[in-house]
Design a protein around this motif. Structure first.
Motif, PDB file in Angstrom:
ATOM      1  N   THR A   1       0.829  -1.211   0.000  1.00 55.30           N
ATOM      2  CA  THR A   1       0.000   0.000   0.000  1.00 55.30           C
ATOM      3  C   THR A   1       0.858   1.253   0.000  1.00 55.30           C
ATOM      4  O   THR A   1       0.489   2.264  -0.565  1.00 55.30           O
ATOM      5  CB  THR A   1      -0.924   0.020   1.236  1.00 55.30           C
ATOM      6  OG1 THR A   1      -0.126  -0.139   2.403  1.00 55.30           O
ATOM      7  CG2 THR A   1      -1.947  -1.082   1.158  1.00 55.30           C
ATOM      8  N   LYS A   2       2.019   1.183   0.638  1.00 52.67           N
ATOM      9  CA  LYS A   2       2.923   2.331   0.680  1.00 52.67           C
ATOM     10  C   LYS A   2       3.854   2.249  -0.530  1.00 52.67           C
ATOM     11  O   LYS A   2       4.554   1.266  -0.705  1.00 52.67           O
ATOM     12  CB  LYS A   2       3.723   2.296   1.982  1.00 52.67           C
ATOM     13  CG  LYS A   2       4.585   3.500   2.194  1.00 52.67           C
ATOM     14  CD  LYS A   2       5.182   3.513   3.583  1.00 52.67           C
ATOM     15  CE  LYS A   2       6.072   2.328   3.799  1.00 52.67           C
ATOM     16  NZ  LYS A   2       6.793   2.355   5.064  1.00 52.67           N
ATOM     17  N   ASP A   3       3.852   3.262  -1.387  1.00 50.85           N
ATOM     18  CA  ASP A   3       4.647   3.296  -2.616  1.00 50.85           C
ATOM     19  C   ASP A   3       4.424   2.040  -3.457  1.00 50.85           C
ATOM     20  O   ASP A   3       5.316   1.225  -3.647  1.00 50.85           O
ATOM     21  CB  ASP A   3       6.140   3.439  -2.289  1.00 50.85           C
ATOM     22  CG  ASP A   3       6.972   3.671  -3.538  1.00 50.85           C
ATOM     23  OD1 ASP A   3       6.439   4.270  -4.488  1.00 50.85           O
ATOM     24  OD2 ASP A   3       8.132   3.233  -3.572  1.00 50.85           O
ATOM     25  N   PRO A   4       3.201   1.840  -3.968  1.00 52.19           N
ATOM     26  CA  PRO A   4       2.920   0.630  -4.737  1.00 52.19           C
ATOM     27  C   PRO A   4       3.734   0.577  -6.027  1.00 52.19           C
ATOM     28  O   PRO A   4       4.007   1.599  -6.648  1.00 52.19           O
ATOM     29  CB  PRO A   4       1.423   0.742  -5.030  1.00 52.19           C
ATOM     30  CG  PRO A   4       1.129   2.199  -4.943  1.00 52.19           C
ATOM     31  CD  PRO A   4       2.094   2.776  -3.948  1.00 52.19           C
ATOM     32  N   GLN A   5       4.132  -0.627  -6.407  1.00 55.30           N
ATOM     33  CA  GLN A   5       4.896  -0.816  -7.636  1.00 55.30           C
ATOM     34  C   GLN A   5       4.011  -0.644  -8.868  1.00 55.30           C
ATOM     35  O   GLN A   5       4.465  -0.172  -9.890  1.00 55.30           O
ATOM     36  CB  GLN A   5       5.541  -2.207  -7.651  1.00 55.30           C
ATOM     37  CG  GLN A   5       6.603  -2.396  -6.595  1.00 55.30           C
ATOM     38  CD  GLN A   5       7.807  -1.521  -6.838  1.00 55.30           C
ATOM     39  OE1 GLN A   5       8.348  -1.484  -7.922  1.00 55.30           O
ATOM     40  NE2 GLN A   5       8.215  -0.788  -5.824  1.00 55.30           N
ATOM     41  N   VAL A   6       2.765  -1.095  -8.778  1.00 49.31           N
ATOM     42  CA  VAL A   6       1.844  -0.898  -9.895  1.00 49.31           C
ATOM     43  C   VAL A   6       1.369   0.541  -9.809  1.00 49.31           C
ATOM     44  O   VAL A   6       0.568   0.902  -8.963  1.00 49.31           O
ATOM     45  CB  VAL A   6       0.652  -1.877  -9.823  1.00 49.31           C
ATOM     46  CG1 VAL A   6      -0.334  -1.581 -10.944  1.00 49.31           C
ATOM     47  CG2 VAL A   6       1.138  -3.306  -9.935  1.00 49.31           C
ATOM     48  N   ARG A   7       1.917   1.365 -10.663  1.00 47.07           N
ATOM     49  CA  ARG A   7       1.658   2.796 -10.570  1.00 47.07           C
ATOM     50  C   ARG A   7       0.324   3.195 -11.194  1.00 47.07           C
ATOM     51  O   ARG A   7      -0.322   4.113 -10.750  1.00 47.07           O
ATOM     52  CB  ARG A   7       2.799   3.550 -11.234  1.00 47.07           C
ATOM     53  CG  ARG A   7       4.097   3.399 -10.470  1.00 47.07           C
ATOM     54  CD  ARG A   7       5.264   3.953 -11.262  1.00 47.07           C
ATOM     55  NE  ARG A   7       6.482   3.868 -10.501  1.00 47.07           N
ATOM     56  CZ  ARG A   7       7.266   2.805 -10.488  1.00 47.07           C
ATOM     57  NH1 ARG A   7       6.937   1.745 -11.168  1.00 47.07           N
ATOM     58  NH2 ARG A   7       8.374   2.791  -9.784  1.00 47.07           N
ATOM     59  N   GLU A   8      -0.047   2.511 -12.251  1.00 50.22           N
ATOM     60  CA  GLU A   8      -1.297   2.852 -12.911  1.00 50.22           C
ATOM     61  C   GLU A   8      -1.742   1.713 -13.812  1.00 50.22           C
ATOM     62  O   GLU A   8      -1.000   0.766 -14.052  1.00 50.22           O
ATOM     63  CB  GLU A   8      -1.150   4.145 -13.706  1.00 50.22           C
ATOM     64  CG  GLU A   8      -0.079   4.099 -14.764  1.00 50.22           C
ATOM     65  CD  GLU A   8       0.179   5.461 -15.396  1.00 50.22           C
ATOM     66  OE1 GLU A   8      -0.764   6.023 -15.980  1.00 50.22           O
ATOM     67  OE2 GLU A   8       1.314   5.947 -15.295  1.00 50.22           O
ATOM     68  N   ILE A   9      -2.954   1.851 -14.304  1.00 46.67           N
ATOM     69  CA  ILE A   9      -3.532   0.869 -15.213  1.00 46.67           C
ATOM     70  C   ILE A   9      -3.680   1.552 -16.568  1.00 46.67           C
ATOM     71  O   ILE A   9      -4.116   2.700 -16.655  1.00 46.67           O
ATOM     72  CB  ILE A   9      -4.911   0.405 -14.712  1.00 46.67           C
ATOM     73  CG1 ILE A   9      -4.826  -0.107 -13.275  1.00 46.67           C
ATOM     74  CG2 ILE A   9      -5.496  -0.643 -15.644  1.00 46.67           C
ATOM     75  CD1 ILE A   9      -3.913  -1.269 -13.054  1.00 46.67           C
ATOM     76  N   VAL A  10      -3.315   0.839 -17.620  1.00 45.51           N
ATOM     77  CA  VAL A  10      -3.421   1.379 -18.973  1.00 45.51           C
ATOM     78  C   VAL A  10      -4.018   0.312 -19.894  1.00 45.51           C
ATOM     79  O   VAL A  10      -4.129  -0.846 -19.525  1.00 45.51           O
ATOM     80  CB  VAL A  10      -2.039   1.814 -19.522  1.00 45.51           C
ATOM     81  CG1 VAL A  10      -1.457   2.944 -18.698  1.00 45.51           C
ATOM     82  CG2 VAL A  10      -1.075   0.655 -19.593  1.00 45.51           C
ATOM     83  N   TYR A  11      -4.391   0.758 -21.088  1.00 42.96           N
ATOM     84  CA  TYR A  11      -4.769  -0.153 -22.157  1.00 42.96           C
ATOM     85  C   TYR A  11      -3.654  -0.123 -23.193  1.00 42.96           C
ATOM     86  O   TYR A  11      -3.063   0.922 -23.444  1.00 42.96           O
ATOM     87  CB  TYR A  11      -6.074   0.275 -22.829  1.00 42.96           C
ATOM     88  CG  TYR A  11      -7.283   0.185 -21.944  1.00 42.96           C
ATOM     89  CD1 TYR A  11      -7.891  -1.039 -21.684  1.00 42.96           C
ATOM     90  CD2 TYR A  11      -7.831   1.324 -21.370  1.00 42.96           C
ATOM     91  CE1 TYR A  11      -9.007  -1.117 -20.875  1.00 42.96           C
ATOM     92  CE2 TYR A  11      -8.946   1.260 -20.560  1.00 42.96           C
ATOM     93  CZ  TYR A  11      -9.531   0.029 -20.324  1.00 42.96           C
ATOM     94  OH  TYR A  11     -10.627  -0.044 -19.521  1.00 42.96           O
ATOM     95  N   VAL A  12      -3.391  -1.271 -23.775  1.00 39.38           N
ATOM     96  CA  VAL A  12      -2.372  -1.354 -24.810  1.00 39.38           C
ATOM     97  C   VAL A  12      -2.890  -2.280 -25.912  1.00 39.38           C
ATOM     98  O   VAL A  12      -3.660  -3.208 -25.641  1.00 39.38           O
ATOM     99  CB  VAL A  12      -1.026  -1.875 -24.236  1.00 39.38           C
ATOM    100  CG1 VAL A  12      -1.159  -3.290 -23.709  1.00 39.38           C
ATOM    101  CG2 VAL A  12       0.092  -1.776 -25.260  1.00 39.38           C
TER     102      VAL A  12
END
Length: 196
Positions: free
Chosen positions: A109-120
């Motif tokens: 929860t603190k500084d998550p590695q998955v920064r965002e969700i995208v479509y590709v």
């Protein structure tokens, strides 16, 4: 006859897809129950007195709670020393490091590695899939593309930032979308982009 057989197979597959989450939850519950039962029987086998078994079980729960509290606040703990020992073992150390990174990827929860969700667009142009941004290198994104219905299997790709479209979904929504093979789609308004 062919249509009836196809309809039967469709219904069976839909039934399997509907029953799978329930079966998965039951498997997890059964696994935890066996784990706890084996622990209690191991202790009880050594000491026939039920009070000793209950006391040792409560001590084990208290130690796990204390360790969990230390882990949450990143303080020195027993696992810290155990990790150091494991990481010195050649092959097992590598497996442990990768597994630890994968778990932190989704559960920190603190500084998550998955920064965002995208479509590709993957595997070819015109086919859009959701992906987790796991890293950025200059103008490129490192993406993890989960596969249905098991999001823990997937592909890691590197693409230029111009090749992705940002999503408003969070990790839970994307995971639910992937596990449900598209049935549970939290952001249907984002589909408008793909029809352009």
């Amino acid at each position: 006859m062919k249509d009836q057989l196809k309809l039967l197979i469709d219904y069976v597959l839909i039934g399997i897809a509907g029953f799978l989450p329930v079966a998965l939850v039951f498997q997890i519950v059964i696994y935890v129950e066996h784990l706890l039962k084996d622990f209690v029987l191991l202790v009880h086998g050594q000491y026939e007195n039920p009070l000793v078994t209950i006391a040792l079980f409560m001590v084990a729960i208290a130690l796990l709670q204390k360790e969990g509290k230390l882990l949450k606040h990143d303080r020195a703990h027993l696992l810290y020393y155990l990790e150091g020992l494991i990481q010195r073992i050649p092959i097992i150390g590598s497996i442990y490091r990768v597994t630890r990174k994968l778990i932190r990827l989704f559960f920190t929860t603190k500084d998550p590695q998955v920064r965002e969700i995208v479509y590709v667009e993957y595997p070819k142009d015109g086919m859009w899939v959701p992906a987790y941004v796991t890293n950025r290198i200059n103008d490129s994104y490192v993406l993890y593309i989960p596969t249905s219905p098991n999001p823990t299997s997937g592909f890691t790709v590197m693409v230029h930032k111009d090749k992705v479209v940002k999503s408003n979904m969070n990790i839970e929504e994307v995971s639910s979308f992937v596990i449900s093979v598209g049935v549970d789609y939290a952001k249907p308004d984002e589909v408008d982009f793909f029809s352009k």
